[in-house]
Enzyme design. Structure first.
Site, PDB file in Angstrom:
ATOM      1  N   CYS A 176       0.855  -1.186   0.000  1.00 54.60           N
ATOM      2  CA  CYS A 176       0.000   0.000   0.000  1.00 54.60           C
ATOM      3  C   CYS A 176       0.896   1.243   0.000  1.00 54.60           C
ATOM      4  O   CYS A 176       1.778   1.363   0.844  1.00 54.60           O
ATOM      5  CB  CYS A 176      -0.895  -0.003   1.232  1.00 54.60           C
ATOM      6  SG  CYS A 176      -1.749   1.558   1.479  1.00 54.60           S
ATOM      7  N   CYS A 225      -5.781  12.859  -8.595  1.00 56.85           N
ATOM      8  CA  CYS A 225      -6.940  12.101  -9.059  1.00 56.85           C
ATOM      9  C   CYS A 225      -8.148  12.667  -8.334  1.00 56.85           C
ATOM     10  O   CYS A 225      -8.134  12.767  -7.116  1.00 56.85           O
ATOM     11  CB  CYS A 225      -6.796  10.621  -8.714  1.00 56.85           C
ATOM     12  SG  CYS A 225      -8.271   9.672  -9.149  1.00 56.85           S
ATOM     13  N   CYS A 347     -38.955  58.819  16.602  1.00 55.83           N
ATOM     14  CA  CYS A 347     -39.438  59.803  15.636  1.00 55.83           C
ATOM     15  C   CYS A 347     -38.366  60.843  15.343  1.00 55.83           C
ATOM     16  O   CYS A 347     -37.710  61.341  16.252  1.00 55.83           O
ATOM     17  CB  CYS A 347     -40.680  60.489  16.185  1.00 55.83           C
ATOM     18  SG  CYS A 347     -41.423  61.622  15.010  1.00 55.83           S
ATOM     19  N   CYS A 352     -38.284  70.924  20.164  1.00 53.84           N
ATOM     20  CA  CYS A 352     -37.365  71.368  21.212  1.00 53.84           C
ATOM     21  C   CYS A 352     -38.152  71.651  22.486  1.00 53.84           C
ATOM     22  O   CYS A 352     -39.131  72.397  22.460  1.00 53.84           O
ATOM     23  CB  CYS A 352     -36.606  72.609  20.750  1.00 53.84           C
ATOM     24  SG  CYS A 352     -35.618  73.351  22.070  1.00 53.84           S
ATOM     25  N   CYS A 360     -36.018  68.799  12.073  1.00 57.87           N
ATOM     26  CA  CYS A 360     -35.729  67.424  11.652  1.00 57.87           C
ATOM     27  C   CYS A 360     -34.406  66.973  12.247  1.00 57.87           C
ATOM     28  O   CYS A 360     -33.397  67.657  12.130  1.00 57.87           O
ATOM     29  CB  CYS A 360     -35.666  67.355  10.125  1.00 57.87           C
ATOM     30  SG  CYS A 360     -34.905  65.846   9.509  1.00 57.87           S
TER      31      CYS A 360
HETATM   32 ZN   LIG Z   1      -7.907   7.622  -8.121  1.00 55.56          ZN
HETATM   33 ZN   LIG Z   2     -34.591  66.408   7.490  1.00 54.32          ZN
HETATM   34 ZN   LIG Z   3     -34.743  74.965  20.855  1.00 55.29          ZN
HETATM   35 ZN   LIG Z   4      -2.426   1.223   3.621  1.00 56.03          ZN
END
Ligand SMILES: [Zn+2]
Ligand SMILES: [Zn+2]
Ligand SMILES: [Zn+2]
Ligand SMILES: [Zn+2]
Ligand SMILES: [Zn+2]
Ligand SMILES: [Zn+2]
Lengths: 532, 151
Positions: A176, A225, A347, A352, A360
């Site tokens: 082997c 292989c 939100c 304020c 925003c």
């Molecule tokens: Zn093979």
């Molecule tokens: Zn804005």
């Molecule tokens: Zn303010």
């Molecule tokens: Zn072997």
């Protein structure tokens, strides 16, 4: 839930159509979500056992039609996305070619191993030690033919081409090449390529491969292989139950991954496999762990952005995380009185507490200009002269553009969390009211529905920013940004109303919910998905 | 330590009895899995005239997993980094239990004859190898003279 019943995805639309066609158009639309809901998606959640059954049915079908072993049928199905018909057609057309592409047979049985080190090793073609009792045939040691490599490694058997699944080689004693021990021929085994190794070496080799997570892709031990080792051989030679179990688990993973209709639920420790006949970037919600994800790519659901773009975006965000960090602050100054304001709700319409100025959070602009006509906050205005600017102006502009989108992406993600906190507080207050006899839980249910809808809308809004970032300028982008702005405005209105829920008129809130959801579906209908 | 597998004994015997030209591999006297390796730079390569020291170790599950090999002598090569680590397919995904110490060392010798800057490990070296091969080869010669030639 049986695998059988899942095979047929409701074909009853026609029935519905026939039944209701006499009615008003809008009624028909409501009843056919395929047409009205851009996110409509049919899927089923299956257990491992159900999927095993499903796969086994395919395997059995194929092995009945073609009279091949289940083990071979599995390899062929794995290689052809579990499409029985394609396999049958290819097999009948040219079985040999099919077996070669599926790596069951070597491309050329006798010349299958190119010398890995040619030409330097050809002169080195001598076997292992000379003292062993190997009975070498003379034809072997004198052979200069291109069978080379293996001979040089000490294999001295005749090259029997055996059928997949094995064959007896010979009764002669041979060495082997892996363990260098001499054994009788019947202790050896070779695949269709003829590369013989002793059974002990094969089984140690399988253990090593399985340990590394390799299963359906285990190949022959000979260098260069790539003939595949089928399941039955692995399970014949691997005897330890732990390793057999592991092999079967890994193989199952490979089978599911190669099946276009199946996806593992990405939820932590979830065993569910989702099945859908349609491979697209739609949302799946696992019925077992409730994880929500994109069926196509398995990441967090990302409509209207497609799978490739969201991946690009997330990679960019991860790469640029330091640049983007500075904007994650939770406080900003009021643009009018400059008092420091902490954002503690989702939100983005800020009031304020000091000067009562409406502004925003994102752009610090006056809220009044946001409300109705044209909402400019979400849009990034490209510098029209950018091509003529110097390199570092362009670089700064590119960063500015990215930060504009990133900031909004990040902000909506935070708003989602903050809105959840708002709902939790609201729940406490409502609980109190119910306890004091002011209404029932059912009376207040509409508020939670509103909150759920808000989350759904804001989630989509968050994912519009990566989409916009990668979009080419032009009329389509203009339309997208227009719809995005509309959606954003309505979402902020809804959020504003929910935060003040106890004083908001029910009809007003329901109306706002309706508008926000309409904006969301309009945008999705127009822009998602583009990659069917 | 467990006894030495027959495969390693056989390979070692053969390496000693029939050494490969230009390659010398000797097991350490205290550890039969550790080899002191010397590879001479191939003719017509920028490494010609150099004597390169390497170390090679056979892990516990050899030959199921590949030997571990590293250059000890400094070398200017696109597939070998500053720590002497080697980018070679047969040491990684192309390893097969039927390959041997001898075949691995031959592959390394072949890599010296034919550097592959498209699959780099040392990026700066690979880059130069691609854009200015003459300059890179000159550097490799200089390094060979400086580090791999015994005075
Ligand atoms: Zn093979
Ligand atoms: Zn804005
Ligand atoms: Zn303010
Ligand atoms: Zn072997
Ligand atoms: Zn799940
Ligand atoms: Zn996706």
């Amino acid at each position: 839930m049986s695998a059988d019943s899942d095979m047929e995805y409701s074909d009853n639309d026609c029935e519905y159509d026939d039944y209701y066609n006499s009615g008003e158009d809008c009624d028909v639309e409501r009843l056919d979500p395929k047409k009205t809901d851009p996110e409509y998606f049919e899927f089923v959640c299956l257990t491992v056992e159900e999927v095993e059954k499903l796969l086994n049915e395919s395997v059995e079908k194929l092995n009945t039609i073609l009279e091949i072993t289940p083990s071979l049928a599995k390899v062929l199905l794995l290689e052809h996305q579990w499409d029985n018909q394609v396999v049958v057609d290819k097999y009948r057309k040219d079985a040999n070619a099919l077996l070669i592409t599926a790596r069951i047979k070597p491309p050329n049985p006798l010349l299958s191993i190119p010398d890995p080190l040619a030409p330097s090793t050809s002169k080195d073609a001598v076997v292992f030690g000379t003292s062993s009792s190997v009975s070498r045939s003379s034809s072997c040691s004198n052979d200069d033919s291109p069978r080379n490599a293996l001979i040089s490694l000490g294999i001295c058997n005749t090259y029997n081409t055996v059928a997949p699944g094995g064959g007896i080689i010979s009764q002669r004693c041979q060495m082997c090449p892996v363990c260098a021990s001499s054994q009788m021929g019947d202790k050896f085994f070779s695949l269709s390529c003829g590369h013989a190794f002793c059974k002990d070496c094969w089984s140690t080799f399988f253990d090593t491969q399985i340990f590394q997570g390799i299963s359906t892709q285990i190949g022959c031990m000979a260098p260069m292989c790539n003939v595949r080792v089928p399941e039955d051989l692995v399970l014949t030679l691997v005897t330890r139950p732990v390793m057999r179990d592991k092999y079967q688990q890994f193989a199952f993973k490979d089978y599911v991954k190669s099946h276009p209709q199946l996806r593992f639920c990405p939820g932590p420790n979830c065993q569910i496999i989702v099945r859908s006949p349609e491979v697209c970037a739609k949302r799946v919600i696992c019925t077992s762990c409730h994880t929500s994800f994109c069926f196509k790519c398995g990441m967090d659901y990302h409509a209207p952005t497609d799978c490739v773009v969201i991946k690009k975006w997330l990679t960019k965000c991860a790469d640029d995380s330091e640049t983007a960090n500075y904007i994650s602050a939770n406080t900003k100054d009021c643009p009018k009185c400059h008092i420091c304001i902490e954002k503690n709700g989702g939100c983005n319409h800020m009031l304020c507490f000091n000067c009562k100025h409406d502004f925003c959070w994102m752009c610090l602009g006056d809220w009044k200009t946001h409300g109705s006509e044209y909402y400019e906050c979400s849009r990034y205005k490209d510098n029209p002269n950018i091509a003529n600017e110097s390199v570092h102006v362009q670089a700064r502009e590119a960063l500015k553009k990215y930060l504009h989108y990133y900031e909004r992406w990040e902000n909506h993600s935070k708003s989602l969390q903050l809105e959840q906190q708002t709902i939790d507080r609201l729940r406490d207050r409502i609980n109190e009211k119910v306890m004091k006899g002011r209404g029932t839980w059912i009376d207040w249910q509409y508020l939670f529905n509103a909150a759920a809808l808000l989350a759904k809308c804001r989630y989509t809004l968050q994912y519009t920013y990566p989409y916009a970032y990668f979009m080419e300028s032009g009329s389509r982008k203009d339309l997208f940004e227009y719809q995005q702005a509309q959606l954003e405005a309505e979402i902020e209105n809804l959020s504003w109303k929910i935060e003040r829920a106890e004083t908001t008129d029910l009809g007003d809130l329901e109306n706002q919910m309706d508008i926000a959801e309409k904006r969301r579906t309009t945008l999705l209908k127009d822009f998602f998905p583009v990659d069917f | 330590m467990s006894s030495l597998p027959r495969r390693i004994i056989k390979e070692t015997q053969r390496l000693m009895q029939e050494p490969v030209p230009g390659i010398n591999a000797i097991p350490d006297e205290n550890n039969a899995r550790y080899f002191h390796v010397i590879v001479t730079g191939p003719n017509d390569s920028p490494f010609e005239g150099g004597v390169f020291k390497l170390e090679l170790f056979l892990p516990e599950d050899y030959p199921m997993s590949a030997p571990k090999v590293r250059f000890i002598t400094k070398i200017y090569h696109p597939n070998i980094d500053r720590l002497g680590r080697i980018c070679l397919d047969v040491l990684k995904d192309k390893w097969s239990p039927a390959l041997q110490i001898r075949t691995i060392l031959l592959s390394i010798q072949a890599l010296l004859s034919a550097p592959n800057p498209d699959d780099p490990l040392a990026n700066d070296v690979a880059e130069l190898w691609k854009v200015n091969e003459a300059e890179a080869i000159k550097n490799a010669r200089e390094w060979t003279q400086k580090y791999a030639v015994e005075d």
